[in-house]
Design a protein around this motif. Structure first.
Motif, PDB file in Angstrom:
ATOM      1  N   THR A   1       0.835  -1.202   0.000  1.00 17.62           N
ATOM      2  CA  THR A   1       0.000   0.000   0.000  1.00 17.62           C
ATOM      3  C   THR A   1       0.872   1.255   0.000  1.00 17.62           C
ATOM      4  OG1 THR A   1      -1.670  -1.187   1.250  1.00 17.62           O
ATOM      5  CG2 THR A   1      -1.876   1.195   1.194  1.00 17.62           C
ATOM      6  N   GLY A   2       1.966   1.229   0.742  1.00 15.78           N
ATOM      7  CA  GLY A   2       2.850   2.383   0.793  1.00 15.78           C
ATOM      8  C   GLY A   2       3.411   2.702  -0.587  1.00 15.78           C
ATOM      9  N   ARG A   3       3.898   1.640  -1.254  1.00 17.29           N
ATOM     10  CA  ARG A   3       4.479   1.853  -2.586  1.00 17.29           C
ATOM     11  C   ARG A   3       3.415   2.285  -3.588  1.00 17.29           C
ATOM     12  NH1 ARG A   3       9.660  -0.330  -2.584  1.00 17.29           N
ATOM     13  NH2 ARG A   3      10.010  -1.764  -0.883  1.00 17.29           N
ATOM     14  N   VAL A   4       2.259   1.640  -3.470  1.00 14.68           N
ATOM     15  CA  VAL A   4       1.176   1.988  -4.391  1.00 14.68           C
ATOM     16  C   VAL A   4       0.741   3.427  -4.161  1.00 14.68           C
ATOM     17  CG1 VAL A   4      -1.251   1.526  -4.901  1.00 14.68           C
ATOM     18  CG2 VAL A   4       0.361  -0.367  -4.731  1.00 14.68           C
ATOM     19  N   ALA A   5       0.655   3.804  -2.909  1.00 14.46           N
ATOM     20  CA  ALA A   5       0.220   5.176  -2.587  1.00 14.46           C
ATOM     21  C   ALA A   5       1.183   6.180  -3.188  1.00 14.46           C
ATOM     22  CB  ALA A   5       0.116   5.349  -1.074  1.00 14.46           C
ATOM     23  N   GLN A   6       2.490   5.869  -3.112  1.00 18.18           N
ATOM     24  CA  GLN A   6       3.475   6.785  -3.697  1.00 18.18           C
ATOM     25  C   GLN A   6       3.265   6.888  -5.198  1.00 18.18           C
ATOM     26  OE1 GLN A   6       7.382   5.439  -2.684  1.00 18.18           O
ATOM     27  NE2 GLN A   6       7.038   5.641  -0.490  1.00 18.18           N
ATOM     28  N   SER A   7       3.070   5.750  -5.830  1.00 20.23           N
ATOM     29  CA  SER A   7       2.891   5.750  -7.285  1.00 20.23           C
ATOM     30  C   SER A   7       1.627   6.511  -7.665  1.00 20.23           C
ATOM     31  CB  SER A   7       2.798   4.319  -7.809  1.00 20.23           C
ATOM     32  OG  SER A   7       3.914   3.582  -7.383  1.00 20.23           O
ATOM     33  N   VAL A   8       0.565   6.242  -6.920  1.00 22.42           N
ATOM     34  CA  VAL A   8      -0.713   6.901  -7.216  1.00 22.42           C
ATOM     35  C   VAL A   8      -0.570   8.407  -7.063  1.00 22.42           C
ATOM     36  CG1 VAL A   8      -3.051   7.248  -6.341  1.00 22.42           C
ATOM     37  CG2 VAL A   8      -2.192   4.933  -6.710  1.00 22.42           C
ATOM     38  N   THR A   9       0.159   8.826  -6.034  1.00 17.97           N
ATOM     39  CA  THR A   9       0.338  10.265  -5.813  1.00 17.97           C
ATOM     40  C   THR A   9       1.068  10.898  -6.994  1.00 17.97           C
ATOM     41  OG1 THR A   9       0.450   9.887  -3.432  1.00 17.97           O
ATOM     42  CG2 THR A   9       1.245  12.005  -4.224  1.00 17.97           C
ATOM     43  N   LEU A  10       2.120  10.236  -7.458  1.00 12.09           N
ATOM     44  CA  LEU A  10       2.886  10.793  -8.576  1.00 12.09           C
ATOM     45  C   LEU A  10       2.044  10.826  -9.851  1.00 12.09           C
ATOM     46  CD1 LEU A  10       6.345   9.086  -7.979  1.00 12.09           C
ATOM     47  CD2 LEU A  10       5.821  11.527  -7.782  1.00 12.09           C
ATOM     48  N   VAL A  11       1.345   9.713 -10.073  1.00  3.94           N
ATOM     49  CA  VAL A  11       0.516   9.640 -11.276  1.00  3.94           C
ATOM     50  C   VAL A  11      -0.594  10.683 -11.214  1.00  3.94           C
ATOM     51  CG1 VAL A  11      -1.165   8.202 -12.494  1.00  3.94           C
ATOM     52  CG2 VAL A  11       1.022   7.226 -11.799  1.00  3.94           C
ATOM     53  N   GLY A  12      -1.182  10.800 -10.040  1.00  2.00           N
ATOM     54  CA  GLY A  12      -2.265  11.765  -9.876  1.00  2.00           C
ATOM     55  C   GLY A  12      -1.772  13.184 -10.084  1.00  2.00           C
ATOM     56  N   ALA A  13      -0.607  13.465  -9.540  1.00  3.20           N
ATOM     57  CA  ALA A  13      -0.039  14.813  -9.697  1.00  3.20           C
ATOM     58  C   ALA A  13       0.252  15.091 -11.160  1.00  3.20           C
ATOM     59  CB  ALA A  13       1.229  14.934  -8.861  1.00  3.20           C
ATOM     60  N   ALA A  14       0.812  14.087 -11.836  1.00  3.86           N
ATOM     61  CA  ALA A  14       1.127  14.280 -13.259  1.00  3.86           C
ATOM     62  C   ALA A  14      -0.145  14.478 -14.057  1.00  3.86           C
ATOM     63  CB  ALA A  14       1.905  13.064 -13.769  1.00  3.86           C
ATOM     64  N   ALA A  15      -1.176  13.703 -13.740  1.00  8.22           N
ATOM     65  CA  ALA A  15      -2.450  13.821 -14.456  1.00  8.22           C
ATOM     66  C   ALA A  15      -3.080  15.184 -14.229  1.00  8.22           C
ATOM     67  CB  ALA A  15      -3.410  12.710 -14.012  1.00  8.22           C
ATOM     68  N   ALA A  16      -3.019  15.630 -12.984  1.00  7.01           N
ATOM     69  CA  ALA A  16      -3.601  16.939 -12.668  1.00  7.01           C
ATOM     70  C   ALA A  16      -2.852  18.054 -13.387  1.00  7.01           C
ATOM     71  CB  ALA A  16      -3.584  17.150 -11.163  1.00  7.01           C
ATOM     72  N   PHE A  17      -1.545  17.943 -13.410  1.00  6.92           N
ATOM     73  CA  PHE A  17      -0.736  18.958 -14.096  1.00  6.92           C
ATOM     74  C   PHE A  17      -1.048  18.968 -15.583  1.00  6.92           C
ATOM     75  CE2 PHE A  17       2.657  21.737 -15.051  1.00  6.92           C
ATOM     76  CZ  PHE A  17       3.296  21.260 -16.185  1.00  6.92           C
ATOM     77  N   ALA A  18      -1.175  17.765 -16.137  1.00  8.34           N
ATOM     78  CA  ALA A  18      -1.486  17.668 -17.560  1.00  8.34           C
ATOM     79  C   ALA A  18      -2.846  18.281 -17.844  1.00  8.34           C
ATOM     80  CB  ALA A  18      -1.455  16.210 -18.002  1.00  8.34           C
ATOM     81  N   PHE A  19      -3.767  18.032 -16.967  1.00  8.46           N
ATOM     82  CA  PHE A  19      -5.116  18.606 -17.130  1.00  8.46           C
ATOM     83  C   PHE A  19      -5.052  20.128 -17.146  1.00  8.46           C
ATOM     84  CE2 PHE A  19      -9.607  18.905 -16.895  1.00  8.46           C
ATOM     85  CZ  PHE A  19      -9.900  19.944 -16.031  1.00  8.46           C
ATOM     86  N   VAL A  20      -4.358  20.674 -16.192  1.00 10.96           N
ATOM     87  CA  VAL A  20      -4.287  22.131 -16.079  1.00 10.96           C
ATOM     88  C   VAL A  20      -3.475  22.724 -17.208  1.00 10.96           C
ATOM     89  CG1 VAL A  20      -3.395  24.010 -14.654  1.00 10.96           C
ATOM     90  CG2 VAL A  20      -4.636  22.124 -13.582  1.00 10.96           C
ATOM     91  N   ALA A  21      -2.390  22.044 -17.540  1.00 12.35           N
ATOM     92  CA  ALA A  21      -1.473  22.624 -18.528  1.00 12.35           C
ATOM     93  C   ALA A  21      -1.937  22.390 -19.946  1.00 12.35           C
ATOM     94  CB  ALA A  21      -0.081  22.023 -18.330  1.00 12.35           C
ATOM     95  N   ILE A  22      -2.697  21.303 -20.183  1.00 16.87           N
ATOM     96  CA  ILE A  22      -3.070  20.985 -21.556  1.00 16.87           C
ATOM     97  C   ILE A  22      -4.526  21.335 -21.823  1.00 16.87           C
ATOM     98  CG2 ILE A  22      -3.332  19.131 -23.253  1.00 16.87           C
ATOM     99  CD1 ILE A  22      -1.039  17.681 -21.764  1.00 16.87           C
ATOM    100  N   ILE A  23      -5.407  20.803 -21.039  1.00 15.82           N
ATOM    101  CA  ILE A  23      -6.830  20.902 -21.335  1.00 15.82           C
ATOM    102  C   ILE A  23      -7.333  22.325 -21.181  1.00 15.82           C
ATOM    103  CG2 ILE A  23      -9.143  20.120 -20.675  1.00 15.82           C
ATOM    104  CD1 ILE A  23      -7.807  17.438 -19.940  1.00 15.82           C
ATOM    105  N   GLN A  24      -6.977  22.969 -20.109  1.00 15.10           N
ATOM    106  CA  GLN A  24      -7.470  24.332 -19.913  1.00 15.10           C
ATOM    107  C   GLN A  24      -6.950  25.285 -20.976  1.00 15.10           C
ATOM    108  OE1 GLN A  24      -7.072  25.919 -16.006  1.00 15.10           O
ATOM    109  NE2 GLN A  24      -8.946  24.964 -15.278  1.00 15.10           N
TER     110      GLN A  24
END
Lengths: 210, 196
Positions: free
Chosen positions: B61-84
């Motif tokens: 869970t610890g490792r997965v949580a880290q991965s999810v956080t990074l992926v989520g951050a990247a996805a959010a950044f992509a959303f803000v930087a690309i879609i908007q």
């Protein structure tokens, strides 16, 4: 019989357990609750033979009885913070022992091997054995061994609830009211179970009875 | 033999036989073992370990949580930087969508908008939307505008993005550094932090 209030609040007097004995136990419990964990050892030393005996007679197996008796003391230790003193410590730990043993026995799908405890020769040299030896005209040692097996077999034939009341009353010497408190039943239920259990045992042990 | 006769006369009851069970008692050696085993088990209960499968799940869970956080951050950044920003342009018919990156506030310039740099295979191209075009976009798409304006010394501009309030202060190179502005203007790390 006079009642005594302690820091734990009022509690009902017990006939067979003097109030001073109960107060002693409660004082030790309070010390354990206050953090003096080593004081728990006094309670273990005081009740281990009784607890072991009850469990051994219920299971008919020495090793199981040893494990279950340890389980009982560990559970009591873990739950001692919640002990309020409404019942005596003696009643409380007996209840834990009975419940632990019943849970264990109910889980047994098939009968476990019996593993009897050694007979204490001093205790065995009783008038009852003398009478039996005279009646059956057999050698005492052989009679004792035979009788031990027969008694344990007969007890194991009883249902758990009947076995419990017989052990607590006839072997441990507890009174009906105490047994009712331990088993959370009424005195009437204890009496009727005892009566039925004795009838059963009489039929199982008729060869040794007059 | 009178004694034997006397013994024979007394009945043996079930109760008498059951009392014989009291003679079944363990030895001192048994109790010595019992005490030491009990003490050992009680100490073990104080040092409680989770079962192996719980420990395994915790590690995963610890490792997965880290991965999810990074992926989520990247996805959010992509959303803000690309879609908007995609909404802000007139459409992008060129093959694959360009990657937009925010290069930071052009605080030194007289421009009144944040410059976004679009990069594709041919190189970097500046896109600086004019105020008029921005007004039009704002009307149409309710795009919020972040602007850095050269202000008077004591003026501040606050813009509430709903997550955190941004304080954009006058940029005086002598007194402040870019890191200071980011640290002071963003009370808590959030999405806006990625834009600067």
């Amino acid at each position: 019989m006079a009642t005594t209030s302690t820091a734990a609040g009022d509690f009902a007097p017990s006939k067979s357990t003097p109030i001073s004995e109960r107060d002693l136990d409660l004082a030790i419990v309070r010390r354990v609750q206050a953090g003096q964990v080593g004081a728990y050892d006094q309670l273990v030393q005081k009740y281990r033979e009784k607890i072991f005996a009850v469990i051994y007679n219920m299971t008919g197996n020495r090793e199981d009885a040893s494990d279950l008796a340890q389980d009982t003391f560990i559970k009591a230790f873990q739950a001692i913070g919640r002990f309020k003193g409404k019942s005596s410590f003696f009643t409380w730990i007996y209840r834990i022992a009975i419940n632990t043993t019943m849970t264990f026995l109910k889980k047994q799908r098939r009968r476990r091997f019996v593993n009897y405890e050694n007979i204490n020769e001093e205790v065995a040299s009783s008038e009852i054995l003398e009478r039996l030896t005279a009646k059956n005209r057999t050698e005492k040692g052989a009679l004792v061994q035979e009788l031990q097996e027969k008694l344990n077999e007969s007890l194991q034939k009883l249902s758990l609830k009947h076995r419990t009341v017989v052990i607590l009353h006839e072997i441990e010497g507890l009174e009906h009211a105490e047994i009712a408190e331990i088993t959370k039943t009424s005195v009437g239920t204890v009496r009727s179970r005892l009566h039925y259990a004795k009838q059963q045992l009489q039929s199982f042990l008729r060869d040794y009875l007059n | 033999m009178p004694e034997t006769d006397q013994l024979n006369q007394k009945d043996v009851s079930v109760e008498d036989l059951l009392k014989l069970k009291r003679a079944e008692q363990p030895s001192e050696a048994f109790w010595s073992d019992f005490d030491s085993q009990l003490h050992r088990r009680m100490l073990n209960t104080l040092v409680k370990k989770d079962p192996w499968y719980v420990q395994l799940m915790r590690g995963l869970t610890g490792r997965v949580a880290q991965s999810v956080t990074l992926v989520g951050a990247a996805a959010a950044f992509a959303f803000v930087a690309i879609i908007q920003p995609t909404y802000m342009t007139q459409g992008n018919s060129a093959g694959e969508g360009p990657v937009l990156s925010a290069v930071g506030a052009n605080v030194g310039a007289e421009a009144d908008v944040v410059n976004f740099v679009e990069s594709d295979a041919s190189g970097a191209i500046d896109l600086a939307a004019s105020a008029t075009e921005l007004d039009e976009l704002q009307r149409d798409y309710l795009v919020e505008e972040v602007s850095v304006v050269r202000l008077a010394a004591s003026d501040h501009y606050q813009h509430d993005f709903g997550m955190a309030s941004l304080q954009v202060e006058e940029f005086d190179t002598a007194a402040y550094s870019a890191e200071d502005i980011r640290a002071r203007s963003l009370p808590k790390a959030g999405m806006a932090n990625l834009m600067f």
